[in-house]
Design a protein around this motif. Structure first.
Motif, PDB file in Angstrom:
ATOM      1  N   GLN A 413     -73.881 -31.572  13.070  1.00  0.00           N
ATOM      2  CA  GLN A 413     -72.416 -31.699  13.077  1.00  0.00           C
ATOM      3  C   GLN A 413     -72.036 -33.139  13.413  1.00  0.00           C
ATOM      4  O   GLN A 413     -72.805 -33.838  14.070  1.00  0.00           O
ATOM      5  CB  GLN A 413     -71.816 -30.716  14.083  1.00  0.00           C
ATOM      6  CG  GLN A 413     -72.270 -30.943  15.527  1.00  0.00           C
ATOM      7  CD  GLN A 413     -71.520 -30.058  16.495  1.00  0.00           C
ATOM      8  OE1 GLN A 413     -70.310 -30.029  16.522  1.00  0.00           O
ATOM      9  NE2 GLN A 413     -72.263 -29.325  17.301  1.00  0.00           N
ATOM     10  N   PRO A 414     -70.883 -33.620  12.925  1.00  0.00           N
ATOM     11  CA  PRO A 414     -69.732 -32.920  12.356  1.00  0.00           C
ATOM     12  C   PRO A 414     -69.770 -32.760  10.831  1.00  0.00           C
ATOM     13  O   PRO A 414     -68.743 -32.457  10.244  1.00  0.00           O
ATOM     14  CB  PRO A 414     -68.576 -33.822  12.754  1.00  0.00           C
ATOM     15  CG  PRO A 414     -69.164 -35.202  12.717  1.00  0.00           C
ATOM     16  CD  PRO A 414     -70.576 -35.035  13.209  1.00  0.00           C
ATOM     17  N   TRP A 415     -70.948 -32.987  10.209  1.00  0.00           N
ATOM     18  CA  TRP A 415     -71.094 -32.779   8.772  1.00  0.00           C
ATOM     19  C   TRP A 415     -70.129 -33.640   7.948  1.00  0.00           C
ATOM     20  O   TRP A 415     -69.559 -33.213   6.939  1.00  0.00           O
ATOM     21  CB  TRP A 415     -70.926 -31.281   8.423  1.00  0.00           C
ATOM     22  CG  TRP A 415     -71.790 -30.443   9.314  1.00  0.00           C
ATOM     23  CD1 TRP A 415     -73.164 -30.465   9.380  1.00  0.00           C
ATOM     24  CD2 TRP A 415     -71.370 -29.504  10.308  1.00  0.00           C
ATOM     25  NE1 TRP A 415     -73.601 -29.609  10.344  1.00  0.00           N
ATOM     26  CE2 TRP A 415     -72.531 -28.991  10.923  1.00  0.00           C
ATOM     27  CE3 TRP A 415     -70.131 -29.031  10.723  1.00  0.00           C
ATOM     28  CZ2 TRP A 415     -72.479 -28.043  11.950  1.00  0.00           C
ATOM     29  CZ3 TRP A 415     -70.078 -28.096  11.733  1.00  0.00           C
ATOM     30  CH2 TRP A 415     -71.241 -27.613  12.333  1.00  0.00           C
ATOM     31  N   ALA A 416     -69.983 -34.859   8.403  1.00  0.00           N
ATOM     32  CA  ALA A 416     -69.178 -35.843   7.667  1.00  0.00           C
ATOM     33  C   ALA A 416     -69.487 -37.224   8.243  1.00  0.00           C
ATOM     34  O   ALA A 416     -69.438 -37.393   9.460  1.00  0.00           O
ATOM     35  CB  ALA A 416     -67.685 -35.536   7.802  1.00  0.00           C
ATOM     36  N   ALA A 439     -67.859 -43.700   1.068  1.00  0.00           N
ATOM     37  CA  ALA A 439     -67.065 -42.779   0.243  1.00  0.00           C
ATOM     38  C   ALA A 439     -67.000 -41.375   0.841  1.00  0.00           C
ATOM     39  O   ALA A 439     -66.269 -40.528   0.325  1.00  0.00           O
ATOM     40  CB  ALA A 439     -67.653 -42.707  -1.170  1.00  0.00           C
ATOM     41  N   GLY A 440     -67.716 -41.137   1.930  1.00  0.00           N
ATOM     42  CA  GLY A 440     -67.778 -39.805   2.513  1.00  0.00           C
ATOM     43  C   GLY A 440     -66.548 -39.451   3.329  1.00  0.00           C
ATOM     44  O   GLY A 440     -65.637 -40.264   3.535  1.00  0.00           O
ATOM     45  N   ASN A 441     -66.511 -38.217   3.809  1.00  0.00           N
ATOM     46  CA  ASN A 441     -65.382 -37.730   4.601  1.00  0.00           C
ATOM     47  C   ASN A 441     -65.338 -38.365   5.979  1.00  0.00           C
ATOM     48  O   ASN A 441     -66.365 -38.781   6.542  1.00  0.00           O
ATOM     49  CB  ASN A 441     -65.479 -36.208   4.765  1.00  0.00           C
ATOM     50  CG  ASN A 441     -65.240 -35.472   3.464  1.00  0.00           C
ATOM     51  OD1 ASN A 441     -64.335 -35.812   2.707  1.00  0.00           O
ATOM     52  ND2 ASN A 441     -66.052 -34.466   3.188  1.00  0.00           N
ATOM     53  N   ASP A 445     -61.446 -35.525  10.210  1.00  0.00           N
ATOM     54  CA  ASP A 445     -60.775 -34.605   9.293  1.00  0.00           C
ATOM     55  C   ASP A 445     -61.514 -33.278   9.167  1.00  0.00           C
ATOM     56  O   ASP A 445     -60.921 -32.256   8.832  1.00  0.00           O
ATOM     57  CB  ASP A 445     -60.656 -35.242   7.899  1.00  0.00           C
ATOM     58  CG  ASP A 445     -59.777 -36.483   7.906  1.00  0.00           C
ATOM     59  OD1 ASP A 445     -58.905 -36.577   8.796  1.00  0.00           O
ATOM     60  OD2 ASP A 445     -59.980 -37.355   7.044  1.00  0.00           O
ATOM     61  N   ILE A 446     -62.823 -33.294   9.441  1.00  0.00           N
ATOM     62  CA  ILE A 446     -63.643 -32.093   9.284  1.00  0.00           C
ATOM     63  C   ILE A 446     -63.691 -31.290  10.584  1.00  0.00           C
ATOM     64  O   ILE A 446     -63.619 -30.060  10.580  1.00  0.00           O
ATOM     65  CB  ILE A 446     -65.070 -32.477   8.838  1.00  0.00           C
ATOM     66  CG1 ILE A 446     -65.018 -33.295   7.543  1.00  0.00           C
ATOM     67  CG2 ILE A 446     -65.933 -31.239   8.670  1.00  0.00           C
ATOM     68  CD1 ILE A 446     -64.343 -32.597   6.397  1.00  0.00           C
ATOM     69  N   LYS A 459     -72.923 -27.754   2.515  1.00  0.00           N
ATOM     70  CA  LYS A 459     -73.392 -28.855   1.671  1.00  0.00           C
ATOM     71  C   LYS A 459     -74.512 -29.639   2.360  1.00  0.00           C
ATOM     72  O   LYS A 459     -75.466 -30.092   1.709  1.00  0.00           O
ATOM     73  CB  LYS A 459     -72.234 -29.791   1.325  1.00  0.00           C
ATOM     74  CG  LYS A 459     -71.172 -29.167   0.418  1.00  0.00           C
ATOM     75  CD  LYS A 459     -70.001 -30.121   0.228  1.00  0.00           C
ATOM     76  CE  LYS A 459     -68.891 -29.468  -0.588  1.00  0.00           C
ATOM     77  NZ  LYS A 459     -67.711 -30.368  -0.722  1.00  0.00           N
ATOM     78  N   SER A 460     -74.382 -29.818   3.673  1.00  0.00           N
ATOM     79  CA  SER A 460     -75.410 -30.571   4.395  1.00  0.00           C
ATOM     80  C   SER A 460     -76.744 -29.825   4.393  1.00  0.00           C
ATOM     81  O   SER A 460     -77.808 -30.450   4.283  1.00  0.00           O
ATOM     82  CB  SER A 460     -74.959 -30.854   5.832  1.00  0.00           C
ATOM     83  OG  SER A 460     -75.020 -29.692   6.645  1.00  0.00           O
ATOM     84  N   ILE A 461     -76.695 -28.503   4.508  1.00  0.00           N
ATOM     85  CA  ILE A 461     -77.928 -27.719   4.440  1.00  0.00           C
ATOM     86  C   ILE A 461     -78.544 -27.811   3.043  1.00  0.00           C
ATOM     87  O   ILE A 461     -79.768 -27.963   2.884  1.00  0.00           O
ATOM     88  CB  ILE A 461     -77.662 -26.247   4.811  1.00  0.00           C
ATOM     89  CG1 ILE A 461     -77.220 -26.136   6.275  1.00  0.00           C
ATOM     90  CG2 ILE A 461     -78.888 -25.388   4.544  1.00  0.00           C
ATOM     91  CD1 ILE A 461     -78.247 -26.593   7.279  1.00  0.00           C
TER      92      ILE A 461
END
Length: 558
Positions: A413-416, A439-441, A445-446, A459-461
């Protein structure tokens, strides 16, 4: 004119306003005390029914405070208010810990986790954002303690000035409380009569006793080992000549495979990866393991899996890693038939656990040659870490096969932002990921959006599984055996408030004899374990694995 005189003069000129303000302050003080006394310690219980209860502790406190002389009453009020504030802070910590780690806060064991939390916040929100959160948290604690004490002092003074009214109110409310208790009256499934603070104090006292007792008992347990005195020549003889790779994928839990938001994408990735591996000659079996941790504290999952002991708190972790208990990875070193190495991109400081895990060499975040950007907490993309492992160790000619422990961190986490796969021949020093990271999040925001957290976690998995299986297709051979699993479920915002602690585990090999050895386990063919595949405690894997591959037990004594 002094401030106090000015205040008295203002009150004299505005008696009506003064009475209204005094009443408002008293009502707010009472509300604060009641809310503190009935505050639940789980986020899902933060609903109106829990705050519409009669706390018996308030009635008891009113009786005590109105009976005391002035000076002892003030001391009792201040101490009681501070104690109430401490209990409120502990309940708030429980809420946070239950959300992130699936358990309450342990006052004896969990203080070191705050430094890890601060590091995570810095990676997710930047240094300024993390500093702001820390300052806000400290301010909230101080405000809660001060306001709780002032509220109790305020109420004690009001009650003493109105003893008769207070006595009648306490009598009536006590009768109501006893009636509600006797009849089991509820509101929305919640008992109207509350004694939650008393129960919480009892619970925390019991937890302290259990923690102290557990520390002594676990030290004895850790000294006993079914394979502790097994000679190296009798450990894993059926895997001699194989390159063994044990890989943990961060936060890879059952929810990734079965939650309706994440499952479609992760399921496709597992299906496609199983097919691609089969085309390359690899086959897999998979099942479920119940992790000793949840939402975080990955090292507890790693040590439980590799030690064969249930390590669900920091004291147990320190005890076992400081001792001589045989870890699964150390078993390979003990044979003398393998070189052993660790790839730890999440390690950014000294790591004395290297000795416990029996690793000849460990590559930390600064020793893998990465020059690209961090992806929030993760120091480098999994694809790069695997390629660095290939370059530095797996491709080397050696006299012995290699046993490796690899920790993949891109699904933390936080996967962004999340990395994307690039051509393996384009990885270089990792600079190719600069544009992908930019370009990622934005993590902020996540973090605040549960649905987006689920989507990005899935998506990360997918990314981590793809990177690992593509590496195996590309660089594995007839003697490669891969064991990979998740260390724990993701936090409850993603997995749900009542999610299991199960994680998938798979064994992958080209040599059919390797999988034949575990045919009796009942595991599912392929990388995706069936819903009804066997579920074992993670601590049982070491002994099952050692036994399946021919190890002879020689117990060590306590």
């Amino acid at each position: 004119m002094r401030p106090r005189r000015r205040l008295r003069a203002w009150r004299a000129r505005h008696p009506g306003v003064t009475r209204v303000l005094a009443l408002a302050v008293t009502v707010l003080a009472g509300a604060l005390v009641v809310v503190s006394l009935v505050l639940p310690n789980r986020a899902e219980n933060l609903r109106l029914a829990y705050f519409a209860r009669i706390p018996v502790e308030a009635l008891m406190g009113a009786v005590v405070l109105t009976a005391l002389p002035r000076r002892p009453r003030l001391v009792a009020a201040w101490l009681g208010g501070i104690a109430l504030g401490v209990l409120t802070v502990l309940n708030l910590l429980d809420i946070g810990f239950n959300q992130y780690l699936g358990r309450g806060f342990n006052v004896m064991l969990d203080w070191p986790l705050f430094s890890d939390a601060e590091s995570y916040l810095e990676d997710a929100l930047g240094r300024a954002g993390a500093l702001g959160v820390v300052v806000a948290a400290i301010a909230i604690v101080l405000v809660v303690l001060v306001l709780s004490a002032l509220a109790v002092v305020r109420l004690s003074g009001v009650m003493v000035r109105n003893r008769a009214t207070t006595a009648r109110a306490v009598l009536v409310l006590s009768m109501v409380w006893m009636t509600c208790t006797a009849l089991g009256l509820q509101n929305g499934g919640v008992p109207l009569a509350s004694e939650s603070t008393v129960r919480m104090v009892e619970h925390r006292t019991d937890l302290l006793r259990q923690t102290i007792r557990d520390d002594r008992e676990f030290a004895r347990t850790a000294r006993a080992d079914a394979f502790g005195d097994t000679p190296g020549s009798q450990l894993v003889p059926d895997l001699r000549g194989k390159d063994m790779i044990f890989t943990f994928i961060e936060s890879y839990g059952r929810s990734a495979i079965e939650d309706p938001v994440m499952a479609p994408g992760v399921g496709r990735t597992l299906q496609d990866s199983t097919a691609a591996l089969a085309k390359a000659g690899f086959h897999a079996k998979s099942g479920w393991l119940t992790s000793a941790t949840y939402g975080g504290s990955s090292w507890l999952g790693h040590s439980t899996f590799l030690s064969g002991l249930w390590i669900d708190n920091q004291n147990r972790y320190r005890t076992v890693t400081a001792g001589d208990h045989l870890s699964l990875t150390k078993a390979f070193k003990k044979t003398g038939a393998w070189d052993t190495v660790g790839v730890m991109p999440g390690v950014q400081k000294g790591w004395p656990e290297q000795r416990f895990y029996g690793l000849d060499k460990v590559y930390n975040a600064f020793q893998l040659g990465y020059k690209g950007p961090k992806f929030s907490w993760s120091t480098m993309p999994d694809q790069y870490a695997l390629q660095a492992f290939q370059r530095l160790e797996h491709s080397r000619k050696r006299d012995k096969p290699l046993m490796s422990e690899i920790i993949l961190t891109s699904s933390h986490q936080p996967w962004a932002p999340i990395p994307k796969m690039v051509g393996w021949d384009r990885l270089g020093d990792g600079s190719v990921f600069d544009a992908i990271e930019k370009a990622g999040n934005n993590p902020a925001d996540i973090i605040t959006d549960s649905t987006r957290s689920k989507e990005e976690y899935g998506k990360s998995i997918q990314y981590s599984v793809t990177a690992l299986t593509q590496w195996l297709e590309r660089y594995g051979d007839d003697n490669t055996v891969l064991v990979f699993l998740g260390d724990h479920q993701p936090i409850s915002r993603v997995s749900g408030n009542h999610a299991s602690r199960d994680v998938p585990c798979a064994i992958v090999a080209k040599d059919p004899k390797v999988l034949d050895k575990i045919a009796g386990w009942g595991w599912t063919d392929g990388l995706r374990p069936a819903h009804n595949a066997p579920v074992w405690k993670m601590s049982s894997f070491r002994d099952r694995f050692l036994t399946a591959y021919g190890s002879t037990p020689h117990p060590s004594k306590r």
